[in-house]
Design a protein around this motif. Structure first.
Motif, PDB file in Angstrom:
ATOM      1  N   ASP A 191       0.866  -1.423  -0.054  1.00  0.00           N
ATOM      2  CA  ASP A 191      -0.027  -0.063  -0.002  1.00  0.00           C
ATOM      3  C   ASP A 191       0.939   1.244   0.015  1.00  0.00           C
ATOM      4  O   ASP A 191       0.175   2.411   0.070  1.00  0.00           O
ATOM      5  CB  ASP A 191      -0.996  -0.015   1.347  1.00  0.00           C
ATOM      6  N   GLY A 192       2.164   1.166  -0.076  1.00  0.00           N
ATOM      7  CA  GLY A 192       2.986   2.402  -0.085  1.00  0.00           C
ATOM      8  C   GLY A 192       3.548   2.634   1.289  1.00  0.00           C
ATOM      9  O   GLY A 192       4.573   3.648   1.330  1.00  0.00           O
ATOM     10  N   GLY A 193       3.164   1.931   2.231  1.00  0.00           N
ATOM     11  CA  GLY A 193       4.008   2.245   3.758  1.00  0.00           C
ATOM     12  C   GLY A 193       5.122   1.373   3.604  1.00  0.00           C
ATOM     13  O   GLY A 193       5.580   0.674   2.866  1.00  0.00           O
ATOM     14  N   VAL A 194       5.858   1.703   4.904  1.00  0.00           N
ATOM     15  CA  VAL A 194       7.076   0.896   5.128  1.00  0.00           C
ATOM     16  C   VAL A 194       7.097   0.203   6.338  1.00  0.00           C
ATOM     17  O   VAL A 194       6.413   0.926   7.386  1.00  0.00           O
ATOM     18  CB  VAL A 194       8.415   1.841   4.799  1.00  0.00           C
ATOM     19  N   VAL A 195       7.985  -0.732   6.689  1.00  0.00           N
ATOM     20  CA  VAL A 195       8.117  -0.950   7.986  1.00  0.00           C
ATOM     21  C   VAL A 195       9.858  -0.899   8.210  1.00  0.00           C
ATOM     22  O   VAL A 195      10.483  -1.686   7.522  1.00  0.00           O
ATOM     23  CB  VAL A 195       8.036  -2.364   8.280  1.00  0.00           C
ATOM     24  N   LEU A 196      10.165  -0.160   9.203  1.00  0.00           N
ATOM     25  CA  LEU A 196      11.457   0.078   9.585  1.00  0.00           C
ATOM     26  C   LEU A 196      11.949  -0.629  10.870  1.00  0.00           C
ATOM     27  O   LEU A 196      11.105  -0.725  11.682  1.00  0.00           O
ATOM     28  CB  LEU A 196      11.695   1.394   9.924  1.00  0.00           C
ATOM     29  N   SER A 197      12.917  -1.275  10.797  1.00  0.00           N
ATOM     30  CA  SER A 197      13.296  -2.525  11.974  1.00  0.00           C
ATOM     31  C   SER A 197      15.107  -1.991  11.988  1.00  0.00           C
ATOM     32  O   SER A 197      15.611  -1.613  11.173  1.00  0.00           O
ATOM     33  CB  SER A 197      13.228  -3.761  11.615  1.00  0.00           C
ATOM     34  N   TRP A 198      15.657  -2.618  13.251  1.00  0.00           N
ATOM     35  CA  TRP A 198      16.918  -2.402  13.721  1.00  0.00           C
ATOM     36  C   TRP A 198      17.396  -3.560  14.373  1.00  0.00           C
ATOM     37  O   TRP A 198      16.340  -4.150  15.130  1.00  0.00           O
ATOM     38  CB  TRP A 198      17.493  -0.994  13.822  1.00  0.00           C
ATOM     39  N   THR A 199      18.612  -3.667  14.780  1.00  0.00           N
ATOM     40  CA  THR A 199      19.017  -4.599  15.901  1.00  0.00           C
ATOM     41  C   THR A 199      19.778  -3.751  17.040  1.00  0.00           C
ATOM     42  O   THR A 199      20.641  -2.925  16.797  1.00  0.00           O
ATOM     43  CB  THR A 199      19.998  -5.698  15.268  1.00  0.00           C
ATOM     44  N   ARG A 200      19.607  -4.055  18.067  1.00  0.00           N
ATOM     45  CA  ARG A 200      19.912  -3.216  19.302  1.00  0.00           C
ATOM     46  C   ARG A 200      21.275  -3.984  19.655  1.00  0.00           C
ATOM     47  O   ARG A 200      21.575  -5.180  19.310  1.00  0.00           O
ATOM     48  CB  ARG A 200      19.029  -3.161  20.340  1.00  0.00           C
ATOM     49  N   ARG A 201      22.235  -3.295  20.126  1.00  0.00           N
ATOM     50  CA  ARG A 201      23.526  -3.930  21.036  1.00  0.00           C
ATOM     51  C   ARG A 201      23.168  -3.322  22.478  1.00  0.00           C
ATOM     52  O   ARG A 201      22.552  -2.295  22.877  1.00  0.00           O
ATOM     53  CB  ARG A 201      24.603  -3.131  20.258  1.00  0.00           C
ATOM     54  N   ALA A 202      24.115  -4.233  23.221  1.00  0.00           N
ATOM     55  CA  ALA A 202      23.966  -3.857  24.670  1.00  0.00           C
ATOM     56  C   ALA A 202      25.608  -3.310  25.143  1.00  0.00           C
ATOM     57  O   ALA A 202      26.665  -3.845  24.436  1.00  0.00           O
ATOM     58  CB  ALA A 202      23.765  -5.150  25.412  1.00  0.00           C
ATOM     59  N   ARG A 203      25.526  -2.473  26.152  1.00  0.00           N
ATOM     60  CA  ARG A 203      27.076  -2.253  26.508  1.00  0.00           C
ATOM     61  C   ARG A 203      27.922  -3.332  27.357  1.00  0.00           C
ATOM     62  O   ARG A 203      27.294  -4.053  28.036  1.00  0.00           O
ATOM     63  CB  ARG A 203      26.481  -0.761  27.461  1.00  0.00           C
ATOM     64  N   GLY A 204      28.970  -3.275  26.603  1.00  0.00           N
ATOM     65  CA  GLY A 204      29.907  -4.266  27.195  1.00  0.00           C
ATOM     66  C   GLY A 204      29.653  -5.934  26.705  1.00  0.00           C
ATOM     67  O   GLY A 204      30.568  -6.701  26.827  1.00  0.00           O
ATOM     68  N   GLN A 205      28.746  -5.961  25.893  1.00  0.00           N
ATOM     69  CA  GLN A 205      28.431  -7.230  25.444  1.00  0.00           C
ATOM     70  C   GLN A 205      28.968  -7.485  23.852  1.00  0.00           C
ATOM     71  O   GLN A 205      28.447  -7.030  23.029  1.00  0.00           O
ATOM     72  CB  GLN A 205      27.036  -7.635  25.304  1.00  0.00           C
ATOM     73  N   TRP A 206      30.516  -8.037  23.796  1.00  0.00           N
ATOM     74  CA  TRP A 206      31.105  -7.903  22.574  1.00  0.00           C
ATOM     75  C   TRP A 206      31.388  -9.524  22.164  1.00  0.00           C
ATOM     76  O   TRP A 206      31.957  -9.536  21.099  1.00  0.00           O
ATOM     77  CB  TRP A 206      32.443  -7.370  22.942  1.00  0.00           C
ATOM     78  N   GLN A 207      30.555 -10.095  22.764  1.00  0.00           N
ATOM     79  CA  GLN A 207      30.845 -11.671  22.274  1.00  0.00           C
ATOM     80  C   GLN A 207      29.764 -12.188  21.064  1.00  0.00           C
ATOM     81  O   GLN A 207      30.222 -12.965  20.448  1.00  0.00           O
ATOM     82  CB  GLN A 207      30.770 -12.717  23.495  1.00  0.00           C
ATOM     83  N   TRP A 208      28.835 -11.391  20.729  1.00  0.00           N
ATOM     84  CA  TRP A 208      27.729 -11.845  19.973  1.00  0.00           C
ATOM     85  C   TRP A 208      27.741 -13.539  19.867  1.00  0.00           C
ATOM     86  O   TRP A 208      27.732 -13.988  18.880  1.00  0.00           O
ATOM     87  CB  TRP A 208      28.157 -11.410  18.460  1.00  0.00           C
ATOM     88  N   ALA A 209      27.042 -13.946  21.019  1.00  0.00           N
ATOM     89  CA  ALA A 209      26.887 -15.319  21.048  1.00  0.00           C
ATOM     90  C   ALA A 209      25.809 -15.738  20.337  1.00  0.00           C
ATOM     91  O   ALA A 209      24.858 -15.086  19.940  1.00  0.00           O
ATOM     92  CB  ALA A 209      26.472 -15.727  22.615  1.00  0.00           C
ATOM     93  N   ASP A 210      25.860 -16.911  19.582  1.00  0.00           N
ATOM     94  CA  ASP A 210      24.916 -17.554  18.637  1.00  0.00           C
ATOM     95  C   ASP A 210      23.596 -17.894  19.276  1.00  0.00           C
ATOM     96  O   ASP A 210      23.427 -18.430  20.352  1.00  0.00           O
ATOM     97  CB  ASP A 210      25.378 -18.604  17.929  1.00  0.00           C
ATOM     98  N   ALA A 211      22.472 -17.640  18.683  1.00  0.00           N
ATOM     99  CA  ALA A 211      21.375 -17.839  19.230  1.00  0.00           C
ATOM    100  C   ALA A 211      20.588 -17.371  20.257  1.00  0.00           C
ATOM    101  O   ALA A 211      19.540 -17.752  20.987  1.00  0.00           O
ATOM    102  CB  ALA A 211      20.916 -19.603  19.048  1.00  0.00           C
ATOM    103  N   VAL A 212      21.431 -16.287  20.613  1.00  0.00           N
ATOM    104  CA  VAL A 212      21.120 -15.605  21.937  1.00  0.00           C
ATOM    105  C   VAL A 212      20.978 -14.155  21.571  1.00  0.00           C
ATOM    106  O   VAL A 212      22.064 -13.498  21.106  1.00  0.00           O
ATOM    107  CB  VAL A 212      21.973 -16.059  23.149  1.00  0.00           C
ATOM    108  N   ASP A 213      19.773 -13.554  21.886  1.00  0.00           N
ATOM    109  CA  ASP A 213      19.608 -11.934  21.656  1.00  0.00           C
ATOM    110  C   ASP A 213      20.570 -11.407  22.823  1.00  0.00           C
ATOM    111  O   ASP A 213      20.880 -11.751  23.927  1.00  0.00           O
ATOM    112  CB  ASP A 213      18.363 -11.577  22.023  1.00  0.00           C
ATOM    113  N   ALA A 214      21.008 -10.145  22.201  1.00  0.00           N
ATOM    114  CA  ALA A 214      21.978  -9.284  23.277  1.00  0.00           C
ATOM    115  C   ALA A 214      20.949  -8.860  24.486  1.00  0.00           C
ATOM    116  O   ALA A 214      20.060  -8.563  24.351  1.00  0.00           O
ATOM    117  CB  ALA A 214      22.177  -7.922  22.652  1.00  0.00           C
TER     118      ALA A 214
END
Length: 727
Positions: free
Chosen positions: A636-659
């Motif tokens: 219909d001409g509209g849009v859906v905006l999304s993004w991924t958050r990060r967390a302070r000090g969480q630098w491991q990016w563990a698989d299958a686990v959200d920050a």
């Protein structure tokens, strides 16, 4: 050995009495075979330290010497305490230190100045006059117009003496932490006179009764100390290396160093018919004494090249039965060997004496004069004379021939001396780092980087500047961080990928600083991190290209969520700090994590406090910018905006686990236009936003070319914006 053997034999034959007789005989035999190890003169002190004995004489010093002193006044130890910590569950730590004020008598005659000072063998004061520990030093040279020291006057009141005629030093609040909280053993480099020692100065207390012929200094004698007692003892000590000549001068005793200048010739010897006179037919009698049991073979002295510690020089023809002259004077190694050789020659040649009779009295031929005798080889010194009816009888001693003196050069040998490194100024940087994931993410991670451009820096005390009033932040720190400045600009970077060809040139602050290469595994574990303004940069390789000049290559930019600073780049001259264990952690309970915070440092080489504002304040509690922007169009001409958050000090990016969220609530702010004052904005509590076709049409009409962005709203602040799309 003979002493032990004959003692045992004597005891076996005659009991205890026989043993004593055998021991005496053995000692005599040992002395004849081995030598007695005799030393001439006063014993040199291996290290003349400060004393405080009551009634101890204050020595007189001449020239330049190193000597201890006598403590004549002191206070009790003064206790200082500094409290640090004690916030947010951390214990409060109180650090105690001690200082003392005291006065040390140095010389009972006026001096010119005091040079270096040693405390427990280490330099307390350098040649430049800089104290190596906190405290104040005042030197009173002992001249006739000397005024009382203000500290002593405040403690003693009207009874405080000025100590005129005595040189002394006053230490006020000298820090004792380096000396086990006690007054250290002190020795002083005392410059009593600017040149070599003059005999006239030594004889000054005997003015009137004894005079000195001339003001010429004694060659090579840089310093001499008279520890007290009769001046005759000091003259006897000087005379062992510098022979003295005495004569009558207008009713006073005239003393002067003996020289071989102005050599005069004796007249022919006169005969005598007196009964019992020597050389009745010739007027001459020549004698030779037996050789000494222990000839001179060397001299011990104070060597300026060894910081005035005792040195030993032996003559070329030393003997196992020889004796060493102990001479408490400051001499170079070459002068000491030359004087010892001449003393040995005088001792050997002086055994030959000549008695000579003259018919006439010559006022120039007095004791101490150097003469030649008709028919006799060499030079002779008049030791004494006697005026008799049959003529003037002279007693002469042979003078050694000064041959081979030019080949007597020597050196002081190797010595481990206390280094004299001037105090150096402090370099200071204060900053906050992003959360590391190892500690409480809500607690700021504050650090100070202290260094100095020179080697003489011994640490500095840190303070919090509260509007001009300095609040201590614990004890002094001596950790030297690795700091420098960029020598070339660092261009902007997207900080998305490793940049193997990227180059950065840095000039470090100190010659002892260095950078080390690593490998990709080390990069993965966080090695080689540089803080460049607000960006953390990791580097792979480091090479030295000149004095303090380093080139690092292989860069990984924007570490720790510092991509916005990487995108801006850095100009030449920007400070760079190596993030390692040499940094000094600041207590967040005492130091506010605010851009208004100013840290101060004061070291021994700083005339004023060194100030540094806190850089990157708040970065550790600022949420990280979201990543991975996505924009999905609808039918219909509209849009859906999304993004991924990060967390302070969480630098491991563990698989299958959200920050993890870290913040108290999940909230996002979206806006169009400047992030500080958006023209339109939305607030959501999940990482997506749907915009209708009508809304998108209005936004494209009202804000053409402007960016629509999102940032995370955290507990303490909000993140940098992430651009989602452009209208």
């Amino acid at each position: 050995m003979a002493t032990l053997i004959l003692n045992a034999v004597g005891t076996a034959i005659g009991g205890p009495i026989g043993g004593a007789i055998g021991a005496l005989a053995g000692r005599a035999l040992d002395s004849s075979l081995i030598g007695s190890g005799h030393r001439d003169g006063p014993r040199l002190k291996e290290l003349a330290l400060t004393t405080s004995s009551y009634g101890q004489p204050v020595p007189r010093h001449f020239g330049t010497v190193r000597a201890g002193g006598i403590i004549i006044w002191a206070t009790d130890l003064r206790e200082h305490s500094e409290a640090s910590g004690g916030g947010k569950g951390q214990p409060s730590v109180t650090t105690y230190s001690y200082s003392c004020s005291f006065a040390v008598a140095l010389s009972s005659r006026a001096i010119e100045r005091v040079g270096r000072i040693w405390a427990d063998g280490n330099l307390l004061r350098g040649a430049g006059g800089d104290l190596k520990v906190p405290g104040t030093l005042r030197i009173h040279t002992g001249h006739g117009d000397q005024m009382p020291d203000p500290l002593l006057a405040s403690a003693l009141g009207g009874q405080c003496p000025a100590f005129r005629g005595m040189a002394y030093a006053v230490f006020e609040d000298l820090a004792l932490s380096d000396f086990g909280n006690r007054i250290p053993a002190l020795t002083f480099e005392i410059v009593a006179d600017s040149g070599p020692v003059a005999l006239a100065d030594v004889l000054a207390p005997l003015a009137g009764a004894v005079v000195c012929d001339g003001r010429a200094p004694m060659a090579g004698l840089a310093g001499f100390s008279d520890e007290g007692g009769p001046i005759r003892s000091a003259l006897e000590t000087i005379g062992t290396l510098y022979p003295l000549a005495c004569r009558d001068k207008g009713g006073a005793l005239a003393i002067a160093p003996h020289t071989q200048s102005n050599v005069r010739a004796l007249p022919p010897a006169a005969r005598s018919g007196g009964e019992g006179d020597f050389g009745a037919d010739t007027g001459v009698r020549r004698c030779r004494d037996a050789a000494p049991a222990a000839p001179i073979d060397g001299v011990r002295y104070y060597d300026p090249a060894r910081d005035y510690l005792p040195g030993l020089q032996r003559i070329a023809a030393s003997s196992a039965h020889g004796r060493t002259i102990e001479f408490p004077g400051s001499l170079s190694a070459t002068d000491a060997r030359l004087l010892a050789t001449r003393a040995a020659r005088r001792s050997a040649d002086g055994r030959e004496t000549l008695e000579w009779r003259m018919a006439d009295l010559d006022p120039a031929l007095l004791p101490g004069a150097t003469v030649t005798a008709p028919g006799q080889q060499g030079l002779w010194r008049i030791a004494r004379w006697e005026w008799r009816e049959t003529g003037v009888e002279l007693a002469l001693t042979r003078l050694p021939v000064a041959t081979g003196d030019s080949a007597l050069a020597s050196d002081s040998g190797a010595a481990l001396l206390a280094p004299d490194v001037p105090n150096a100024p402090t370099l200071l940087q204060a900053f906050e780092l992003p959360a590391d994931g190892l500690n409480d993410p809500d607690t700021p991670h504050l650090f100070a980087a202290l260094s100095s451009p020179a080697a003489g820096w011994r640490g500095a005390a840190l303070y919090l500047d509260r509007g001009g009033r300095l609040a201590p932040l614990g004890g002094a720190t001596a950790g030297r961080a690795t700091v420098g400045t960029l020598q070339s600009p660092l261009p902007p970077s997207s900080a998305l990928l490793f940049e193997p060809a990227a180059v950065l040139e840095i000039e470090l602050a100190n010659d002892s600083d260095s950078l080390s290469p690593t490998d990709m595994r080390g990069i993965a574990y966080g090695a080689n991190r540089l803080l460049v303004s607000g960006e953390i940069v990791q580097f792979l390789d480091a090479r030295m290209i000149g004095p303090r000049q380093w080139r690092v290559t292989g860069l990984l930019r924007g570490r720790g969520g510092t991509e916005p600073a990487a995108a801006a780049g850095h100009r030449a001259g920007t400070p760079a700090i190596l993030l390692d264990a040499k940094l000094t952690a600041l207590d967040p309970a005492a130091v506010p994590a605010s851009s208004d915070t100013v840290i101060a440092a004061i070291g021994r080489g700083d005339d004023d406090a060194v100030l540094a504002p806190l850089q990157n304040a708040g970065i550790g509690r600022q949420p990280l910018s979201p990543v991975h922007p996505r924009c999905i169009g609808r039918a219909d001409g509209g849009v859906v905006l999304s993004w991924t958050r990060r967390a302070r000090g969480q630098w491991q990016w563990a698989d299958a686990v959200d920050a993890p969220l870290i913040e108290q609530a999940e909230r996002y702010l979206l806006g169009i236009g400047p992030a500080e004052s958006p023209a339109a904005q939305w607030t959501v509590d999940s990482p997506h936003l749907a915009l209708s076709a009508a809304t998108m049409a209005d936004l494209r009409r009202d804000y053409p070319g402007q960016a629509l962005w999102v940032c995370q709203i955290g507990t303490f602040s909000r993140s940098a914006p992430l651009v989602l799309l452009t209208m």
